[in-house]
Design an enzyme around this catalytic site. Sequence first.
Site, PDB file in Angstrom:
ATOM      1  N   GLU A  29       0.842  -1.191   0.000  1.00 60.64           N
ATOM      2  CA  GLU A  29       0.000   0.000   0.000  1.00 60.64           C
ATOM      3  C   GLU A  29       0.883   1.248   0.000  1.00 60.64           C
ATOM      4  O   GLU A  29       1.804   1.353   0.813  1.00 60.64           O
ATOM      5  CB  GLU A  29      -0.912  -0.024   1.236  1.00 60.64           C
ATOM      6  CG  GLU A  29      -1.915  -1.179   1.166  1.00 60.64           C
ATOM      7  CD  GLU A  29      -2.422  -1.648   2.528  1.00 60.64           C
ATOM      8  OE1 GLU A  29      -2.097  -1.016   3.545  1.00 60.64           O
ATOM      9  OE2 GLU A  29      -3.130  -2.678   2.566  1.00 60.64           O
ATOM     10  N   GLU A  60      -5.035  -6.380   2.465  1.00 58.49           N
ATOM     11  CA  GLU A  60      -3.882  -7.139   2.958  1.00 58.49           C
ATOM     12  C   GLU A  60      -3.973  -8.631   2.671  1.00 58.49           C
ATOM     13  O   GLU A  60      -2.957  -9.285   2.448  1.00 58.49           O
ATOM     14  CB  GLU A  60      -3.697  -6.910   4.466  1.00 58.49           C
ATOM     15  CG  GLU A  60      -3.196  -5.522   4.834  1.00 58.49           C
ATOM     16  CD  GLU A  60      -4.301  -4.483   4.915  1.00 58.49           C
ATOM     17  OE1 GLU A  60      -5.478  -4.850   4.758  1.00 58.49           O
ATOM     18  OE2 GLU A  60      -3.997  -3.297   5.138  1.00 58.49           O
ATOM     19  N   PHE A  83       1.733  -1.689   8.402  1.00 61.11           N
ATOM     20  CA  PHE A  83       2.010  -1.773   9.845  1.00 61.11           C
ATOM     21  C   PHE A  83       1.892  -3.242  10.226  1.00 61.11           C
ATOM     22  O   PHE A  83       0.996  -3.935   9.735  1.00 61.11           O
ATOM     23  CB  PHE A  83       0.995  -0.951  10.658  1.00 61.11           C
ATOM     24  CG  PHE A  83       1.214   0.543  10.568  1.00 61.11           C
ATOM     25  CD1 PHE A  83       1.915   1.215  11.566  1.00 61.11           C
ATOM     26  CD2 PHE A  83       0.730   1.264   9.493  1.00 61.11           C
ATOM     27  CE1 PHE A  83       2.121   2.584  11.475  1.00 61.11           C
ATOM     28  CE2 PHE A  83       0.934   2.633   9.396  1.00 61.11           C
ATOM     29  CZ  PHE A  83       1.629   3.302  10.392  1.00 61.11           C
ATOM     30  N   HIS A 129      -1.494   0.443  15.864  1.00 66.25           N
ATOM     31  CA  HIS A 129      -0.358   0.670  14.966  1.00 66.25           C
ATOM     32  C   HIS A 129       0.970   0.587  15.703  1.00 66.25           C
ATOM     33  O   HIS A 129       1.951   1.175  15.286  1.00 66.25           O
ATOM     34  CB  HIS A 129      -0.455   2.050  14.298  1.00 66.25           C
ATOM     35  CG  HIS A 129      -1.587   2.201  13.341  1.00 66.25           C
ATOM     36  ND1 HIS A 129      -2.883   2.360  13.746  1.00 66.25           N
ATOM     37  CD2 HIS A 129      -1.622   2.212  11.985  1.00 66.25           C
ATOM     38  CE1 HIS A 129      -3.676   2.473  12.691  1.00 66.25           C
ATOM     39  NE2 HIS A 129      -2.934   2.386  11.601  1.00 66.25           N
TER      40      HIS A 129
END
Lengths: 327, 329
Positions: A29, A60, A83, A129
Amino acid sequence: MREITYTEAVREALSEAMREDSNVFIMGEDIGVYGGAFGVTRGMIEEFGPERIRHTPISESAIAGAAVGAAITGMRPIFELQFSDFITIALDQMVNQAAKIHYMYGGNVSIPLVMRTPGGSGTGAAAQHSQSLENWTAHIPGLIVIQPSTAYDAKGLLHSAIANNNPVMFYEHKLCYRTKGDVPEGKYFIPIGVADIKRQGKDISVVATSYMVHKALEAAEILAKEGIDIEIVDPRTLVPLDKKTIVDSVKKTGRALIVTEAVKRSGFSSELAAVISEEESFDYLDHPVVRLAGAETPIPYEPNLEKLAVPQVNDIVEACRKIMAVK
Amino acid sequence: MSISIKNKANLDDAALIEAYRKMCLIRLFEEKVDYFFAKGMIHGTTHLCVGEEASAVGSGIVLRNSDWITATHRGHGQTIAKGTDINKMMAELFGKTSGTNKGKGGSMHIAEIETGNLGANGVVGGGYPIACGAALTAQMKHTDQVCLCYAGDGSTNEGSFHESLNMASIWKLPVVFFIENNQYGMSGPIKDMAMVKDLSIRSVSYGMPGITIDGNNLIEVINATFDAVERARKGEGPTLIEAKTYRWKGHSKSDAKKYRTREEEDMWKTERDPIANFKAELIKAKILTEAQDVEIQTKAAETIEAAVAFAEAGIKPNADQLMTDIYAA
């Protein structure tokens, strides 16, 4: 030798591998013109074009699975998971597919892929995150798990990861990205499964992973002034784990402190403690194995709370003093 | 070469007889496996595709040897149609080292990379992104290979379905998504699990063609798959095919089938048997006689018996093999 950042070291390994082998490509991404959320792939789309630096939709599961499918059919894909927390969405493809296929298909196909992903706290990004979930993948037979702490290790280990014929989970750390170190130009390999003694010492074996290596190095300077000489062992790869280097170090010092950022309960620190206790190092222990690890809480947003959630330099210093205070 | 039954792939009479033979072979294979499981001669579990043979064969026959498939947990028919070695398949079910997966995969994971079978998947929807990845390889290496991704009706409610269809569409990947809608995801009727009558309408969201066909009509399956494969091969991108079919057996080996009626089952078995219906079509077109059919059935039975003999002759993996092939060299 020249000094470059961890980010630059990762980018160099990616670029060198891509120049050499047209089967290597990257998906992720915002890795194109944006250069990735942490700037790791900055400038790469200009050199390699959008076909090999593939800016993906926010999907994902599809990204991870497309890497599996491409790997089965002859490519050497790398994907950037923006992440490491987002492994939750890619997990089926890593755990049930990538990790299993070689074995489940009787060894008839290999899965040469690399998942690169930043983990860890310290950026104020809060609970979704900031986690350190590397032990989720370390638990799964069939996956290789790498956690480089320095620029030099990152480049050499990433070259080894890309050349490896297995699914490799490559955990970077957000706070490592800006750290600098001596890094050779050109390609070099650091073997997977070989730990590194980051500092020689005689009193305590501090086994630290990822960014905790840097904190342990800072702690060592403070402790040295007090006459406490710690040895810092960086496993560098969690799977396969270089047990011998860890065990040998503990045999030498007779004391072990494990420092990880990941939550203590069922974290990789438990595995490291178990190894030291199960192997012959046990007979050399003058003090129970001590673990310093993340608090059993989601990572909070507020800076002071965030710091409290993971081991800091002072925590390492205190833990070492306490260990040494026991005669 | 004569073509008595028109079809878009221009398959001649001999090829259609071969397709018929393969459907019969798949059914016999499944019935044999069913028998072995019932007798406790092979263990674990299995998901049989009896009643769905036209979907597998009509789609598989359009592919080239160099094309790929990803198969489902109900994948014996799909893999046989693609050309996976039937002896090795049976040996795999017997857990022998001579099996496709050296006895380590079993029924749900039959794979044979050299014939383009990238493997059956035990996770519902697990194959969608993998098929996209294979298609990406074909696109990046500029081959004209296509990947046909088999999936079931239940899997169209998985996130991986939606993520993968979108990715395949924006990148114009040479992939064909082939949904065998056998009406039930385990015990869940698809009519209760999705509020669209035809699952192919979901293609609209991803800007790709979608088509719903009678999955028990071999010629319809051939025609739809041919169009989709051609489109993929030309670089025009993916297609979603929904083939409506029915599984005659239960979900897996223990299933009381309380979620459906015996009348419904009987209707599909008597009126919509893909094999009986295609046989009637072949006889009507005068390219098959009853005598030839008997010969086909006899030979298919012999092929299955030979597969069983091959499987029985194999050896079980020894304890050392527990820890081999976890990591590739």
